[in-house]
Write an enzyme that holds these catalytic residues in place. Sequence first.
Site, short mmCIF file in Angstrom:
data_model
loop_
_atom_site.label_atom_id
_atom_site.label_comp_id
_atom_site.label_asym_id
_atom_site.label_seq_id
_atom_site.Cartn_x
_atom_site.Cartn_y
_atom_site.Cartn_z
N GLY A 212 83.44 94.29 107.16
CA GLY A 212 82.68 93.57 108.18
C GLY A 212 83.48 92.41 108.73
O GLY A 212 84.44 91.93 108.13
N CYS A 213 83.08 91.94 109.91
CA CYS A 213 83.85 90.89 110.60
C CYS A 213 83.78 89.55 109.86
O CYS A 213 84.81 88.92 109.61
CB CYS A 213 83.40 90.77 112.04
SG CYS A 213 81.61 90.57 112.27
N PHE A 214 82.57 89.09 109.51
CA PHE A 214 82.44 87.87 108.73
C PHE A 214 83.18 88.01 107.40
O PHE A 214 83.90 87.10 106.97
CB PHE A 214 80.97 87.54 108.45
CG PHE A 214 80.29 86.70 109.49
CD1 PHE A 214 80.86 85.53 109.97
CD2 PHE A 214 79.05 87.07 109.98
CE1 PHE A 214 80.22 84.75 110.92
CE2 PHE A 214 78.39 86.29 110.93
CZ PHE A 214 78.98 85.14 111.40
N ALA B 184 87.03 87.54 107.78
CA ALA B 184 87.46 86.15 107.96
C ALA B 184 87.31 85.35 106.67
O ALA B 184 88.19 84.55 106.30
CB ALA B 184 86.65 85.50 109.08
#
Length: 325
Positions: free
Chosen positions: A134-136, A139
């Site tokens: 996932g994107c979160f 990061a």
Amino acid sequence: MIEIGIIGGTGYTAGELIRLIIHHPKVRINSVLSRSKAGEYIHSIHTDLIGEIEDMKFTDSFISNKIDIVFLCSGHGKSIKELKYLHNKVKVIDLSQDFRNMNKSVFQGRKFIYGLPELQKDIIKQSNNIANPGCFATAILLALLPLAKGNLLKNNIHISSITGSTGSGKQISDTNQFSWRNNNISTYKIFKHQHLQEITQTIHKLQKNFSSEIYFIPYRGNFSRGIIATVYTDSNYSLEKNQDIYKIFYKNHPFVKISDINIDMKQVINTNKCILHLMKEKNKIIIISIIDNLIKGASGQAIQNMNLLFNLEETCGLKLKSIRF
């Protein structure tokens, strides 16, 4: 040439995949499947592709044994349904959350590997099925991996992170309409965002004795793309010692950069990079992490994983320039 199939071709992640793949020197798009738009030209939906793939249309099916790898972009809960139509020799990269949970990573004989290259590049190279992070989670994990690897996470982890409106996908909702997003900001899913599960399981994979809490506050931002995450936890090491740990950890990972000066989100927009900046205040180590949620947080990372699966240069097709201004 590697033959590519994309399922769920009308969304943001599929659009980014197409934009990147048409300039990739080692691959070719065979088919882009969209049951709702079958027969329509791809550039009629992804209008920035006018002049790029003018003769290609969406299909409602394809012969999967003529394709080397399929990207699943249909969305959460739908990838499981699509797998039954694929030949079992076709490699799969899933961009939904359906197979990110290690306890649910095997389906119909396919074993999905969590596809964070900076975590387990060698394992990815030997795999056939990848669960794209996932994107979160991307990061945040890139901000934490060096500490977890060094068994340095001793106390609670606090995270505050903001994402653009494309993180919500193309489905219309009250909170991703322009009139709501413009000049606005809000929190959501405080301490219970779905990406916490994959963050937690990955931290435990590297540091088995981690038993503290991870507190994550996500924000909806009034911009279209990008993620900036601020992560902090206790550390007895100096800033310089922590910087050395991060630079050594990411030495052989081409897309993660450590900046000695403060960073801003535009530095990574339209790139597959993650840039990290470290600070030290009292006994807290603070890590700022920035990515483009649609590229390093989704489609770019999927292509990075594809490059690894086919023993290509990891950066192939991903040497992109940010839009600085």
